[in-house]
Design a protein around this motif. Structure first.
Motif, PDB file in Angstrom:
ATOM      1  N   CYS A 134       0.829  -1.199   0.000  1.00 30.99           N
ATOM      2  CA  CYS A 134       0.000   0.000   0.000  1.00 30.99           C
ATOM      3  C   CYS A 134       0.868   1.257   0.000  1.00 30.99           C
ATOM      4  CB  CYS A 134      -0.928  -0.021   1.205  1.00 30.99           C
ATOM      5  SG  CYS A 134      -2.233   1.223   1.162  1.00 30.99           S
ATOM      6  N   HIS A 135       1.885   1.288   0.841  1.00 32.04           N
ATOM      7  CA  HIS A 135       2.753   2.464   0.903  1.00 32.04           C
ATOM      8  C   HIS A 135       3.545   2.616  -0.394  1.00 32.04           C
ATOM      9  CE1 HIS A 135       4.813   5.736   2.833  1.00 32.04           C
ATOM     10  NE2 HIS A 135       5.987   5.190   2.595  1.00 32.04           N
ATOM     11  N   ALA A 136       4.019   1.507  -0.946  1.00 29.39           N
ATOM     12  CA  ALA A 136       4.789   1.578  -2.190  1.00 29.39           C
ATOM     13  C   ALA A 136       3.947   2.123  -3.338  1.00 29.39           C
ATOM     14  CB  ALA A 136       5.332   0.198  -2.547  1.00 29.39           C
ATOM     15  N   VAL A 137       2.697   1.714  -3.397  1.00 31.56           N
ATOM     16  CA  VAL A 137       1.824   2.154  -4.500  1.00 31.56           C
ATOM     17  C   VAL A 137       1.407   3.608  -4.337  1.00 31.56           C
ATOM     18  CG1 VAL A 137      -0.441   1.838  -5.575  1.00 31.56           C
ATOM     19  CG2 VAL A 137       0.970  -0.159  -5.035  1.00 31.56           C
ATOM     20  N   PHE A 138       1.031   4.019  -3.114  1.00 35.73           N
ATOM     21  CA  PHE A 138       0.353   5.306  -2.938  1.00 35.73           C
ATOM     22  C   PHE A 138       1.163   6.392  -2.245  1.00 35.73           C
ATOM     23  CE2 PHE A 138      -3.295   2.258  -3.036  1.00 35.73           C
ATOM     24  CZ  PHE A 138      -3.902   2.752  -4.189  1.00 35.73           C
ATOM     25  N   ALA A 139       2.382   6.113  -1.782  1.00 37.84           N
ATOM     26  CA  ALA A 139       3.127   7.116  -1.009  1.00 37.84           C
ATOM     27  C   ALA A 139       3.374   8.396  -1.785  1.00 37.84           C
ATOM     28  CB  ALA A 139       4.453   6.539  -0.532  1.00 37.84           C
ATOM     29  N   ASP A 140       3.435   8.303  -3.096  1.00 40.84           N
ATOM     30  CA  ASP A 140       3.712   9.488  -3.915  1.00 40.84           C
ATOM     31  C   ASP A 140       2.471  10.001  -4.633  1.00 40.84           C
ATOM     32  OD1 ASP A 140       6.844   9.897  -3.861  1.00 40.84           O
ATOM     33  OD2 ASP A 140       6.452   7.754  -3.862  1.00 40.84           O
ATOM     34  N   GLY A 141       1.302   9.685  -4.092  1.00 44.05           N
ATOM     35  CA  GLY A 141       0.066  10.219  -4.632  1.00 44.05           C
ATOM     36  C   GLY A 141      -0.784   9.169  -5.316  1.00 44.05           C
ATOM     37  N   ASP A 215       4.940   4.742 -15.097  1.00 40.01           N
ATOM     38  CA  ASP A 215       4.948   5.881 -14.176  1.00 40.01           C
ATOM     39  C   ASP A 215       5.528   5.530 -12.806  1.00 40.01           C
ATOM     40  OD1 ASP A 215       3.375   7.892 -15.833  1.00 40.01           O
ATOM     41  OD2 ASP A 215       2.019   6.162 -15.821  1.00 40.01           O
ATOM     42  N   ARG A 216       5.266   4.312 -12.356  1.00 38.46           N
ATOM     43  CA  ARG A 216       5.759   3.897 -11.041  1.00 38.46           C
ATOM     44  C   ARG A 216       6.191   2.442 -11.095  1.00 38.46           C
ATOM     45  NH1 ARG A 216       2.080   7.046  -6.495  1.00 38.46           N
ATOM     46  NH2 ARG A 216       1.631   8.857  -7.819  1.00 38.46           N
ATOM     47  N   VAL A 217       7.137   2.137 -10.233  1.00 41.10           N
ATOM     48  CA  VAL A 217       7.598   0.759 -10.090  1.00 41.10           C
ATOM     49  C   VAL A 217       7.543   0.382  -8.620  1.00 41.10           C
ATOM     50  CG1 VAL A 217       9.472  -0.881 -10.475  1.00 41.10           C
ATOM     51  CG2 VAL A 217       9.182   1.060 -12.043  1.00 41.10           C
ATOM     52  N   VAL A 218       6.876  -0.725  -8.319  1.00 43.79           N
ATOM     53  CA  VAL A 218       6.924  -1.331  -6.983  1.00 43.79           C
ATOM     54  C   VAL A 218       7.971  -2.426  -7.090  1.00 43.79           C
ATOM     55  CG1 VAL A 218       5.643  -2.574  -5.209  1.00 43.79           C
ATOM     56  CG2 VAL A 218       4.523  -0.752  -6.513  1.00 43.79           C
ATOM     57  N   GLU A 219       9.121  -2.193  -6.447  1.00 41.67           N
ATOM     58  CA  GLU A 219      10.339  -2.943  -6.749  1.00 41.67           C
ATOM     59  C   GLU A 219      10.776  -3.868  -5.617  1.00 41.67           C
ATOM     60  OE1 GLU A 219      12.513  -4.752  -8.419  1.00 41.67           O
ATOM     61  OE2 GLU A 219      12.646  -3.029  -9.775  1.00 41.67           O
ATOM     62  N   VAL A 220      10.780  -5.166  -5.918  1.00 41.84           N
ATOM     63  CA  VAL A 220      11.218  -6.170  -4.945  1.00 41.84           C
ATOM     64  C   VAL A 220      12.725  -6.390  -4.967  1.00 41.84           C
ATOM     65  CG1 VAL A 220      10.900  -8.134  -6.526  1.00 41.84           C
ATOM     66  CG2 VAL A 220      10.733  -8.496  -4.058  1.00 41.84           C
ATOM     67  N   GLU A 221      13.384  -6.055  -6.084  1.00 42.73           N
ATOM     68  CA  GLU A 221      14.816  -6.337  -6.248  1.00 42.73           C
ATOM     69  C   GLU A 221      15.474  -5.150  -6.967  1.00 42.73           C
ATOM     70  OE1 GLU A 221      18.319  -7.055  -6.264  1.00 42.73           O
ATOM     71  OE2 GLU A 221      17.147  -8.498  -5.106  1.00 42.73           O
ATOM     72  N   PHE A 222      15.749  -4.107  -6.198  1.00 43.07           N
ATOM     73  CA  PHE A 222      16.213  -2.854  -6.773  1.00 43.07           C
ATOM     74  C   PHE A 222      17.495  -3.030  -7.589  1.00 43.07           C
ATOM     75  CE2 PHE A 222      18.752   1.071  -6.426  1.00 43.07           C
ATOM     76  CZ  PHE A 222      17.920   1.926  -7.133  1.00 43.07           C
ATOM     77  N   GLY A 223      18.521  -3.592  -6.980  1.00 45.13           N
ATOM     78  CA  GLY A 223      19.808  -3.722  -7.664  1.00 45.13           C
ATOM     79  C   GLY A 223      19.764  -4.645  -8.855  1.00 45.13           C
ATOM     80  N   GLY A 224      19.198  -5.819  -8.664  1.00 48.22           N
ATOM     81  CA  GLY A 224      19.160  -6.796  -9.747  1.00 48.22           C
ATOM     82  C   GLY A 224      18.338  -6.341 -10.932  1.00 48.22           C
ATOM     83  N   ALA A 241      11.224   0.990  -3.758  1.00 50.05           N
ATOM     84  CA  ALA A 241      11.932  -0.275  -3.573  1.00 50.05           C
ATOM     85  C   ALA A 241      11.892  -0.728  -2.125  1.00 50.05           C
ATOM     86  CB  ALA A 241      13.383  -0.125  -4.022  1.00 50.05           C
ATOM     87  N   TYR A 242      11.569  -2.006  -1.940  1.00 50.56           N
ATOM     88  CA  TYR A 242      11.536  -2.565  -0.592  1.00 50.56           C
ATOM     89  C   TYR A 242      12.470  -3.761  -0.440  1.00 50.56           C
ATOM     90  CZ  TYR A 242       8.290  -5.945  -2.718  1.00 50.56           C
ATOM     91  OH  TYR A 242       7.711  -6.894  -3.516  1.00 50.56           O
ATOM     92  N   GLY A 243      13.341  -3.996  -1.446  1.00 52.45           N
ATOM     93  CA  GLY A 243      14.299  -5.096  -1.365  1.00 52.45           C
ATOM     94  C   GLY A 243      15.382  -4.965  -2.416  1.00 52.45           C
ATOM     95  N   SER A 244      16.549  -5.562  -2.115  1.00 58.11           N
ATOM     96  CA  SER A 244      17.655  -5.586  -3.079  1.00 58.11           C
ATOM     97  C   SER A 244      18.630  -6.684  -2.683  1.00 58.11           C
ATOM     98  CB  SER A 244      18.362  -4.231  -3.136  1.00 58.11           C
ATOM     99  OG  SER A 244      19.236  -4.146  -4.249  1.00 58.11           O
ATOM    100  N   MET A 245      18.104  -7.900  -2.565  1.00 56.90           N
ATOM    101  CA  MET A 245      18.909  -9.011  -2.068  1.00 56.90           C
ATOM    102  C   MET A 245      19.980  -9.461  -3.058  1.00 56.90           C
ATOM    103  SD  MET A 245      18.053  -9.833   1.031  1.00 56.90           S
ATOM    104  CE  MET A 245      18.598 -11.535   1.219  1.00 56.90           C
ATOM    105  N   ALA A 246      19.679  -9.459  -4.355  1.00 59.41           N
ATOM    106  CA  ALA A 246      20.632  -9.954  -5.349  1.00 59.41           C
ATOM    107  C   ALA A 246      21.826  -9.029  -5.499  1.00 59.41           C
ATOM    108  CB  ALA A 246      19.941 -10.149  -6.696  1.00 59.41           C
TER     109      ALA A 246
END
Length: 327
Positions: A134-141, A215-224, A241-246
């Motif tokens: 929810c925060h990832a989708v709507f935090a920026d409006g 327009d927006r990306v909900v990102e599980v793996e930022f770096g990869g 982005a809420y993750g970047s394990m790779a």
């Protein structure tokens, strides 16, 4: 009361113990929740295994997410809250007393009313997966009329992000790693689903959006995923982005993103401000009351099977959430 705890980090089968401990009493400003369900998240198994560092307390009852009914209140809390169905957040964050037990005491603001049409098992998925999405989708409006790319669309967060973005009026494109996950993302409502292991992913994402950037990306793996994300994000876009394990320390293409006025939002749902938390809770409540959310509960376990629940989450094979039911 019955509870599961650990006193040292390590493999679930070795360190998790089930036993009886004293039932907690609510302090001033607190409520006691009789728990019916406890959500098991990757962060819970990482803390228990020791990946997140040494154990923070002599004894830890794990799990931040859960749902149940308020059965007692502390000083300063209205007795009218007794009997209320609730879901809870941050029960085990920087605390020794999580939801893998029959009862938990928390500040009353951390016990959120659960709509009657939502099960306790579903409520136990809202604190981390639902709130992160929810925060990832709507935090920026608002996202009405926008295109939202959800990477890892079959994951616990991705599943909610697809539904919330679509509920918010967006076109949703999801990326996944195989046919079974593609089916899950499509069932959640994604307008287009792309297997990122098959061909030119960036080209496929743009093609799925009629050649336009997202327009927006909900990102599980930022770096990869950064090479793909930076190729498809549009002017003024947001990468949440809420993750970047790779790739935990990716090389950032600063100028290509700067010249598109891109916002990079790194989020940790445990640390939402009071304003952010209130907005997230309000959005989730509205979506639940509108019947806009399906809940992907892939496996349920009894409290006695908590070690198995941890092992299943640790395996990474679940498509959905793991929930412990508490009789």
């Amino acid at each position: 009361m019955r509870a599961v705890w650990y006193e040292k980090t390590g493999p679930a089968a070795e360190v998790l113990r089930l036993g009886d401990i004293e039932t907690p009493q609510p302090g001033p400003g607190e409520v006691r929740v009789r728990l019916h369900a406890s959500g098991v998240n990757p962060s819970d198994v990482k803390s228990r295994s020791g990946v997140r560092g040494p154990i923070a307390f002599p004894r830890v009852i794990p799990h931040s997410d859960g749902a149940g009914e308020i059965e007692a209140v502390g000083e300063g809390v209205s007795a009218a809250r007794i009997g209320t169905r609730v879901w809870v957040w941050n029960a085990a964050y920087r605390r020794s007393f999580g939801t893998c037990a029959e009862f938990v005491c928390l500040p009353e603001g951390q016990a959120v009313p659960l709509p009657q049409g939502t099960s306790f098992e579903a409520g136990a998925c809202l604190g981390i997966p639902g709130s992160t999405a929810c925060h990832a989708v709507f935090a920026d409006g608002d996202v009405t009329g926008q295109t939202v790319l959800v990477t890892g669309g079959a994951g616990a967060v991705g599943h909610y992000a697809i539904q919330l973005a679509r509920w918010g009026g967006a076109r949703v494109i999801a990326t996944v790693s195989g046919p079974e996950k593609a089916a899950a993302a499509a069932a959640a409502g994604a307008h287009a689903v792309i297997n990122y292991r098959d061909g030119d992913v960036a080209a496929a994402i743009l093609a799925a959006n009629a050649g336009r950037p997202v327009d927006r990306v909900v990102e599980v793996e930022f770096g990869g995923n950064l090479p793909v994300t930076s190729a498809v994000i549009g002017d003024g876009g947001v990468i949440a982005a809420y993750g970047s394990m790779a790739d935990a320390e990716p090389k950032l293409p600063f100028y290509p993103l700067m010249f598109r006025h891109v916002t990079l939002r790194m989020l940790l749902v445990y640390l939402l401000s009071a304003k952010e938390r209130a907005a997230t809770v309000a959005r989730l409540t509205a979506a639940l009351e509108a019947g806009a959310l399906q809940h992907a509960i892939a496996a349920t376990f009894d409290l006695t099977e908590s070690a198995r629940a941890h092992a299943v989450v640790e395996s990474g094979r679940l498509i959905g959430n793991s929930v412990i039911t508490i009789g």
